[in-house]
Design a protein around this motif. Sequence first.
Motif, PDB file in Angstrom:
ATOM      1  N   MET A   1     -22.463 -15.002   2.493  1.00  0.00           N
ATOM      2  CA  MET A   1     -21.447 -14.021   2.751  1.00  0.00           C
ATOM      3  C   MET A   1     -21.589 -13.459   4.167  1.00  0.00           C
ATOM      4  O   MET A   1     -21.556 -12.271   4.395  1.00  0.00           O
ATOM      5  CB  MET A   1     -21.540 -12.916   1.707  1.00  0.00           C
ATOM      6  N   ALA A   2     -21.731 -14.327   5.136  1.00  0.00           N
ATOM      7  CA  ALA A   2     -21.857 -13.906   6.533  1.00  0.00           C
ATOM      8  C   ALA A   2     -20.584 -13.240   7.030  1.00  0.00           C
ATOM      9  O   ALA A   2     -20.629 -12.423   7.946  1.00  0.00           O
ATOM     10  CB  ALA A   2     -22.223 -15.092   7.415  1.00  0.00           C
ATOM     11  N   TYR A   3     -19.443 -13.565   6.404  1.00  0.00           N
ATOM     12  CA  TYR A   3     -18.202 -12.929   6.841  1.00  0.00           C
ATOM     13  C   TYR A   3     -18.277 -11.418   6.618  1.00  0.00           C
ATOM     14  O   TYR A   3     -17.687 -10.648   7.368  1.00  0.00           O
ATOM     15  CB  TYR A   3     -16.981 -13.532   6.153  1.00  0.00           C
ATOM     16  N   GLY A   4     -19.010 -10.980   5.613  1.00  0.00           N
ATOM     17  CA  GLY A   4     -19.169  -9.549   5.357  1.00  0.00           C
ATOM     18  C   GLY A   4     -19.858  -8.855   6.517  1.00  0.00           C
ATOM     19  O   GLY A   4     -19.456  -7.764   6.937  1.00  0.00           O
ATOM     20  N   LYS A   5     -20.878  -9.483   7.045  1.00  0.00           N
ATOM     21  CA  LYS A   5     -21.585  -8.910   8.199  1.00  0.00           C
ATOM     22  C   LYS A   5     -20.662  -8.891   9.405  1.00  0.00           C
ATOM     23  O   LYS A   5     -20.618  -7.921  10.153  1.00  0.00           O
ATOM     24  CB  LYS A   5     -22.851  -9.705   8.493  1.00  0.00           C
ATOM     25  N   SER A   6     -19.897  -9.966   9.585  1.00  0.00           N
ATOM     26  CA  SER A   6     -18.954 -10.021  10.705  1.00  0.00           C
ATOM     27  C   SER A   6     -17.930  -8.902  10.603  1.00  0.00           C
ATOM     28  O   SER A   6     -17.614  -8.240  11.598  1.00  0.00           O
ATOM     29  CB  SER A   6     -18.237 -11.373  10.741  1.00  0.00           C
ATOM     30  N   LEU A   7     -17.396  -8.685   9.407  1.00  0.00           N
ATOM     31  CA  LEU A   7     -16.410  -7.619   9.222  1.00  0.00           C
ATOM     32  C   LEU A   7     -17.019  -6.257   9.523  1.00  0.00           C
ATOM     33  O   LEU A   7     -16.393  -5.410  10.171  1.00  0.00           O
ATOM     34  CB  LEU A   7     -15.866  -7.641   7.791  1.00  0.00           C
ATOM     35  N   THR A   8     -18.242  -6.049   9.065  1.00  0.00           N
ATOM     36  CA  THR A   8     -18.922  -4.775   9.310  1.00  0.00           C
ATOM     37  C   THR A   8     -19.143  -4.565  10.798  1.00  0.00           C
ATOM     38  O   THR A   8     -18.874  -3.479  11.333  1.00  0.00           O
ATOM     39  CB  THR A   8     -20.268  -4.734   8.556  1.00  0.00           C
ATOM     40  N   ILE A   9     -19.619  -5.595  11.473  1.00  0.00           N
ATOM     41  CA  ILE A   9     -19.896  -5.502  12.910  1.00  0.00           C
ATOM     42  C   ILE A   9     -18.611  -5.240  13.688  1.00  0.00           C
ATOM     43  O   ILE A   9     -18.567  -4.426  14.606  1.00  0.00           O
ATOM     44  CB  ILE A   9     -20.599  -6.787  13.410  1.00  0.00           C
ATOM     45  N   ALA A  11     -15.947  -3.820  12.659  1.00  0.00           N
ATOM     46  CA  ALA A  11     -15.262  -2.590  12.244  1.00  0.00           C
ATOM     47  C   ALA A  11     -15.366  -1.496  13.300  1.00  0.00           C
ATOM     48  O   ALA A  11     -14.493  -0.637  13.396  1.00  0.00           O
ATOM     49  CB  ALA A  11     -15.818  -2.101  10.912  1.00  0.00           C
ATOM     50  N   ASP A  12     -16.421  -1.538  14.086  1.00  0.00           N
ATOM     51  CA  ASP A  12     -16.580  -0.547  15.145  1.00  0.00           C
ATOM     52  C   ASP A  12     -15.554  -0.835  16.252  1.00  0.00           C
ATOM     53  O   ASP A  12     -15.529  -1.935  16.796  1.00  0.00           O
ATOM     54  CB  ASP A  12     -18.006  -0.620  15.704  1.00  0.00           C
ATOM     55  N   PRO A  13     -14.710   0.132  16.602  1.00  0.00           N
ATOM     56  CA  PRO A  13     -13.647  -0.129  17.579  1.00  0.00           C
ATOM     57  C   PRO A  13     -14.139  -0.555  18.961  1.00  0.00           C
ATOM     58  O   PRO A  13     -13.549  -1.447  19.585  1.00  0.00           O
ATOM     59  CB  PRO A  13     -12.890   1.200  17.676  1.00  0.00           C
TER      60      PRO A  13
END
Length: 104
Positions: A1-9, A11-13
């Motif tokens: 689920m690496a996409y989850g980490k990508s989304l989290t990273i 998310a910061d504008p």
Amino acid sequence: MAYGKSLTILADPTRRAVFEHLQRGPAAAGDLARHFPVSRPAISQHLNALLDAGLVEVERRGTKRIYSIRLAGLEELRSWIEGFWETALARYKEALERHEHNDQ
């Protein structure tokens, strides 16, 4: 689920803006910092987070570290998003087929 980490990273504008800026081409942290209202150390922290998530890669050129987008790092995120399209298109096809069947 690496996409989850990508989304989290992403998310910061500011981090997302730094990442998007790298679409224009590779850049050093100092060069990137000129485009943002944050310090060079803050940009370096954002780049380290992107690097840790596998979204960027770094290359040493003399005393500089040049960052660029790592396309392979986006593959899992892209596959995850494409899964939504595949599901939506399959459901659309099924609805059309049901509609055609009901019209007959």
